[in-house]
Design a protein around this motif. Structure first.
Motif, PDB file in Angstrom:
ATOM      1  N   MET A 218      17.552  63.984  79.986  1.00 17.18           N
ATOM      2  CA  MET A 218      18.094  64.875  79.378  1.00 17.18           C
ATOM      3  C   MET A 218      18.418  65.123  78.455  1.00 17.18           C
ATOM      4  N   ASP A 219      17.908  66.879  77.497  1.00 14.53           N
ATOM      5  CA  ASP A 219      17.959  67.052  76.102  1.00 14.53           C
ATOM      6  C   ASP A 219      19.851  66.708  75.833  1.00 14.53           C
ATOM      7  N   PRO A 220      20.246  65.785  74.608  1.00 10.43           N
ATOM      8  CA  PRO A 220      21.647  65.690  74.794  1.00 10.43           C
ATOM      9  C   PRO A 220      22.749  66.910  73.999  1.00 10.43           C
ATOM     10  N   ASN A 221      21.744  68.142  73.662  1.00 10.01           N
ATOM     11  CA  ASN A 221      22.349  69.161  73.577  1.00 10.01           C
ATOM     12  C   ASN A 221      23.126  69.681  74.746  1.00 10.01           C
ATOM     13  N   VAL A 222      22.310  69.683  75.803  1.00 12.25           N
ATOM     14  CA  VAL A 222      23.347  70.002  77.252  1.00 12.25           C
ATOM     15  C   VAL A 222      24.609  69.483  76.993  1.00 12.25           C
ATOM     16  N   LEU A 223      24.776  68.210  76.152  1.00  9.45           N
ATOM     17  CA  LEU A 223      26.597  67.442  76.220  1.00  9.45           C
ATOM     18  C   LEU A 223      26.719  67.850  74.959  1.00  9.45           C
ATOM     19  N   PHE A 224      26.153  67.482  74.046  1.00  8.47           N
ATOM     20  CA  PHE A 224      26.376  67.464  72.581  1.00  8.47           C
ATOM     21  C   PHE A 224      25.813  68.443  71.369  1.00  8.47           C
ATOM     22  N   SER A 225      26.686  68.478  70.854  1.00  9.51           N
ATOM     23  CA  SER A 225      26.313  69.668  69.710  1.00  9.51           C
ATOM     24  C   SER A 225      26.470  69.204  68.581  1.00  9.51           C
ATOM     25  N   ALA A 226      24.990  69.891  67.514  1.00  6.20           N
ATOM     26  CA  ALA A 226      24.664  69.479  66.173  1.00  6.20           C
ATOM     27  C   ALA A 226      24.595  70.288  65.321  1.00  6.20           C
ATOM     28  N   PRO A 227      25.812  69.922  64.407  1.00  4.37           N
ATOM     29  CA  PRO A 227      25.877  71.756  63.380  1.00  4.37           C
ATOM     30  C   PRO A 227      24.075  71.661  62.818  1.00  4.37           C
ATOM     31  N   SER A 228      23.730  73.049  62.669  1.00  4.22           N
ATOM     32  CA  SER A 228      22.402  73.204  61.695  1.00  4.22           C
ATOM     33  C   SER A 228      23.006  74.614  61.396  1.00  4.22           C
ATOM     34  N   ALA A 229      21.960  74.643  60.005  1.00  2.30           N
ATOM     35  CA  ALA A 229      21.905  76.101  59.787  1.00  2.30           C
ATOM     36  C   ALA A 229      21.683  77.409  60.604  1.00  2.30           C
ATOM     37  N   SER A 230      20.864  76.882  61.519  1.00  2.00           N
ATOM     38  CA  SER A 230      20.631  78.072  62.174  1.00  2.00           C
ATOM     39  C   SER A 230      21.965  77.934  63.221  1.00  2.00           C
ATOM     40  N   ASN A 231      22.582  77.151  63.118  1.00  2.00           N
ATOM     41  CA  ASN A 231      24.335  77.951  64.682  1.00  2.00           C
ATOM     42  C   ASN A 231      25.138  77.742  63.094  1.00  2.00           C
ATOM     43  N   GLY A 232      25.028  77.599  62.056  1.00  2.00           N
ATOM     44  CA  GLY A 232      26.498  78.444  60.958  1.00  2.00           C
ATOM     45  C   GLY A 232      26.603  76.850  60.694  1.00  2.00           C
ATOM     46  N   GLY A 233      25.889  75.404  60.568  1.00  2.00           N
ATOM     47  CA  GLY A 233      26.521  74.328  60.501  1.00  2.00           C
ATOM     48  C   GLY A 233      26.059  74.579  58.778  1.00  2.00           C
ATOM     49  N   SER A 234      26.153  73.000  58.172  1.00  2.00           N
ATOM     50  CA  SER A 234      25.990  72.681  56.882  1.00  2.00           C
ATOM     51  C   SER A 234      25.829  71.361  57.183  1.00  2.00           C
TER      52      SER A 234
ATOM     53  N   PRO B  86      17.194  53.569  65.806  1.00  2.00           N
ATOM     54  CA  PRO B  86      17.571  54.924  66.334  1.00  2.00           C
ATOM     55  C   PRO B  86      17.099  55.555  67.021  1.00  2.00           C
ATOM     56  N   THR B  87      16.708  56.599  67.797  1.00  2.00           N
ATOM     57  CA  THR B  87      15.526  57.846  68.144  1.00  2.00           C
ATOM     58  C   THR B  87      16.523  59.052  67.223  1.00  2.00           C
ATOM     59  N   LEU B  88      15.880  59.413  66.758  1.00  2.00           N
ATOM     60  CA  LEU B  88      16.452  60.791  66.386  1.00  2.00           C
ATOM     61  C   LEU B  88      17.098  61.675  66.623  1.00  2.00           C
ATOM     62  N   LYS B  89      16.923  61.743  67.893  1.00  2.00           N
ATOM     63  CA  LYS B  89      18.121  62.387  68.732  1.00  2.00           C
ATOM     64  C   LYS B  89      19.573  61.971  68.503  1.00  2.00           C
ATOM     65  N   ASP B  90      19.389  61.135  68.532  1.00  2.00           N
ATOM     66  CA  ASP B  90      21.029  59.807  68.509  1.00  2.00           C
ATOM     67  C   ASP B  90      21.046  60.010  66.983  1.00  2.00           C
ATOM     68  N   LEU B  91      20.428  60.229  65.785  1.00  2.00           N
ATOM     69  CA  LEU B  91      20.826  60.468  64.721  1.00  2.00           C
ATOM     70  C   LEU B  91      20.939  61.701  64.522  1.00  2.00           C
ATOM     71  N   LEU B  92      21.140  62.581  65.348  1.00  2.00           N
ATOM     72  CA  LEU B  92      21.411  64.408  65.001  1.00  2.00           C
ATOM     73  C   LEU B  92      22.109  64.525  65.608  1.00  2.00           C
ATOM     74  N   TYR B  93      22.687  63.957  67.640  1.00  2.00           N
ATOM     75  CA  TYR B  93      23.353  64.669  68.374  1.00  2.00           C
ATOM     76  C   TYR B  93      24.649  63.542  68.306  1.00  2.00           C
ATOM     77  N   LEU B  94      24.013  61.968  68.541  1.00  2.00           N
ATOM     78  CA  LEU B  94      25.392  61.070  68.202  1.00  2.00           C
ATOM     79  C   LEU B  94      26.006  60.941  67.445  1.00  2.00           C
ATOM     80  N   TYR B  95      25.224  60.206  66.709  1.00  2.00           N
ATOM     81  CA  TYR B  95      26.097  59.645  65.313  1.00  2.00           C
ATOM     82  C   TYR B  95      26.232  60.733  63.939  1.00  2.00           C
ATOM     83  N   ASN B  96      25.911  62.470  64.819  1.00  2.00           N
ATOM     84  CA  ASN B  96      26.171  63.576  63.366  1.00  2.00           C
ATOM     85  C   ASN B  96      26.343  63.458  62.368  1.00  2.00           C
TER      86      ASN B  96
END
Length: 563
Positions: free
Chosen positions: A1-17, A238-248
């Motif tokens: 499952m895409d980690p976005n379902v449970l976890f969110s990672a800030p990004s330029a597109s959603n207002g994060g920096s 690690p996986t790319l998704k883990d770097l982005l969503y698990l470890y932020n």
């Protein structure tokens, strides 16, 4: 499952920096050009900054045609690596042809190429006088160990002297403390200008995992995250998704505080996923990591900075970790084990706590009260019960202590009788060899608590006691939560006993850990909601993925950790 379902990672597109400039590079080890193109597209969609093209992985390779194909309309910057076998790659052909291909990549406008230190001077001689926009990474890989700080510093100087645009050093962790030396070089490369060009410093292997995450805190130029779990270009990625969503990772910065799970093994734990989301939900600038530690004392000495502020402690280090603490909470001292260590910010001293016993005993009491139709009195339902604890380690001590405090009669069963006897003498109970437990039934309605790793993944077919012996127990508790339903619990339920899973204990002990780490009250209802949601995820991942009404927001969190 895409980690976005449970976890969110800030990004330029959603207002994060972004709080760091560290690039995330996704390597592709595809054997065909078509699959590489798909991987590049997937990397873009997932959130990578760069894609490493491992040319040595291709079954067939036509340099002119294939490089053109990859570079045309590329959605992300590309890093071309053509790794020979003598440096850990797959290429075993003519060396001149290999270097010719890398030069061609530069001529065609590659964003980066990677050249090994051993051939760097030769390579730079061949392009002298020519002008390219390509950044040349000069790399050195050590698959045996991590050298001393002095040797690493000398290696940086050697690579820099070749004319490298970017210095890359990858070593191997024999112990997690090896990574501290790489961090020293990384920090010195910025503060003291040891390295005058960008620096990539990574330590391979499971013990080196923290280098791939904390490089973003310490100023590393680039780290690698795989597109698929297990499909790696170097050990320990690690996986790319883990770097982005698990470890932020993009939110890590110089002031980020480091927490983690000290243990051996640690990879099965849910702690990083749960604590990191918890920190994110309340705006804590922290990251929680797997810490595969062989010697807690060595680890705590090597990472004595106030950046490393809090640790969960799991098997087999709970008793050893207590000896490393400057101060120990009285309850933890009575138990003789800690499962939580905090570095006090005022003086850097290590303070040890034990929250295991509260979580476990509360869960068992709730199970007994449920069996008694919810009756509740001031007296614990454990009072007067015969309480058998399997295991005499840190978790066993916690359970034995807690049960004794509640008025139970405690028996310790352990593979080594002498250890069982030692613990029994401390708490005022009886001892039993684990081999004799199957024939032990002085009375009915006993309580059984397994605190060992018997039955934990991957050895799920194991159990510490025969099914026939379980009929003498009214309640059976198993501290293991991977899997949630162990063979012991399944057989206990079939035998008519009330069962209490490890998840219930983890909820209880997690409250104390969260409060020790953050100084904030534990959001108990949110924790339980996440556990229930996790059950749904496991049972029907596909339907959840496509149902926006049950997507969880990032403010819902849980913190659990394994024994």
């Amino acid at each position: 499952m895409d980690p976005n379902v449970l976890f969110s990672a800030p990004s330029a597109s959603n207002g994060g920096s972004r709080k760091n400039a560290t690039l995330i590079c996704a390597p592709t080890m595809a054997e065909s050009l078509e699959k590489m193109k798909i991987d590049v597209s997937n990397a873009k969609d997932t959130g990578a900054d760069v894609v490493e093209i491992r040319l040595d992985a291709l079954n067939t390779f036509d340099p002119s045609q294939d490089l053109n194909t990859l570079l045309q309309h590329r959605p992300l910057p590309l890093l071309f690596t053509y790794r020979p076998k003598w440096e850990g790659g797959k290429y075993d052909g003519d060396e001149n042809k290999r270097l010719d291909a890398l030069r061609l990549a530069m001529e065609l406008g590659a964003d980066y190429i990677d050249v090994e230190l051993q051939v760097a001077h030769q390579f730079f001689d061949s392009i002298r006088g020519k002008s390219f926009k390509t950044k040349v990474i000069v790399s050195s890989h050590n698959y045996q160990l991590t050298p001393s700080v002095e040797d690493l510093g000398n290696l940086v100087a050697r690579i820099q002297a070749t004319g490298a645009d970017i210095v890359k050093i990858a070593t191997t962790a024999l112990d997690i403390t090896d990574v501290a030396r790489m961090f020293q070089i990384m920090v010195h490369s910025q503060v003291r200008r040891v390295c005058l060009v960008p620096f990539i410093g990574l330590v391979m292997g499971d013990r080196g995992l923290i280098s791939r995450i904390l490089c973003a805190k310490f100023g590393g130029y680039l780290t690698f995250g795989t597109l698929e779990s297990g499909v790696i270009s170097a050990p320990g990625q690690p996986t790319l998704k883990d770097l982005l969503y698990l470890y932020n990772l993009r939110q890590l910065g110089p002031d980020t505080k480091v927490y983690g799970l000290i243990g051996k093994p640690v990879g099965h734990s849910k702690s990083p996923k749960l604590f990191n989301e918890a920190f994110k939900s309340v705006g804590i600038d922290g990251v929680y990591l797997f810490l595969l530690v062989d010697d807690p004392a060595n680890f705590l000495r090597a990472y004595s900075s106030t950046d490393f502020v809090g640790f969960s402690v799991t098997i087999p280090h709970k008793e050893t970790a207590l000896k490393c603490c400057d101060e120990v909470d009285p309850v933890a001292k009575s138990i003789g084990a800690v499962n939580c260590v905090i570095r006090r910010p005022t003086d850097g001293k290590l303070i040890g706590y034990n929250t295991d016993y509260v979580g476990a005993i509360s869960a068992i009491e709730d199970g007994l009260r449920g069996k008694q139709n919810g009756s509740s009195t001031a007296v614990s339902p454990l009072a007067g019960k015969l309480f058998v604890v399997i295991g005499a380690g840190g978790a066993g001590k916690a359970l034995a202590y807690g049960a004794k405090e509640k008025g139970a009669r405690v028996v310790i069963a352990n593979r080594t009788y002498d250890r069982a006897r030692e613990l029994a003498d401390i708490i005022g109970g009886d001892a039993l060899a684990l081999a004799d437990l199957g024939n032990y039934h002085p009375e009915d309605d006993m309580i059984l608590a397994n605190t060992t790793s018997i039955g934990m993944q991957p050895k799920v077919d194991e159990t510490p006691i025969s099914k026939s012996a379980l009929k003498y127990y009214s309640l059976v508790f198993d501290a293991i939560y991977t899997p949630k339903m162990t063979r012991l619990l399944n057989e206990a339920e079939e035998s008519g006993a009330t069962i209490v899973t490890g998840f219930e204990m983890f909820l209880g002990q997690a409250y104390g850990q969260y409060e020790n780490f953050t100084g904030l009250p534990a959001p108990k209802e949110l924790f339980r909601r996440i556990v229930n949601y996790g059950k749904l995820l496991r049972s029907d991942r596909l339907s959840l993925h496509h149902n926006p009404r049950i997507r969880m927001v990032s403010t819902i969190c849980i913190c659990l950790h394994c024994l």
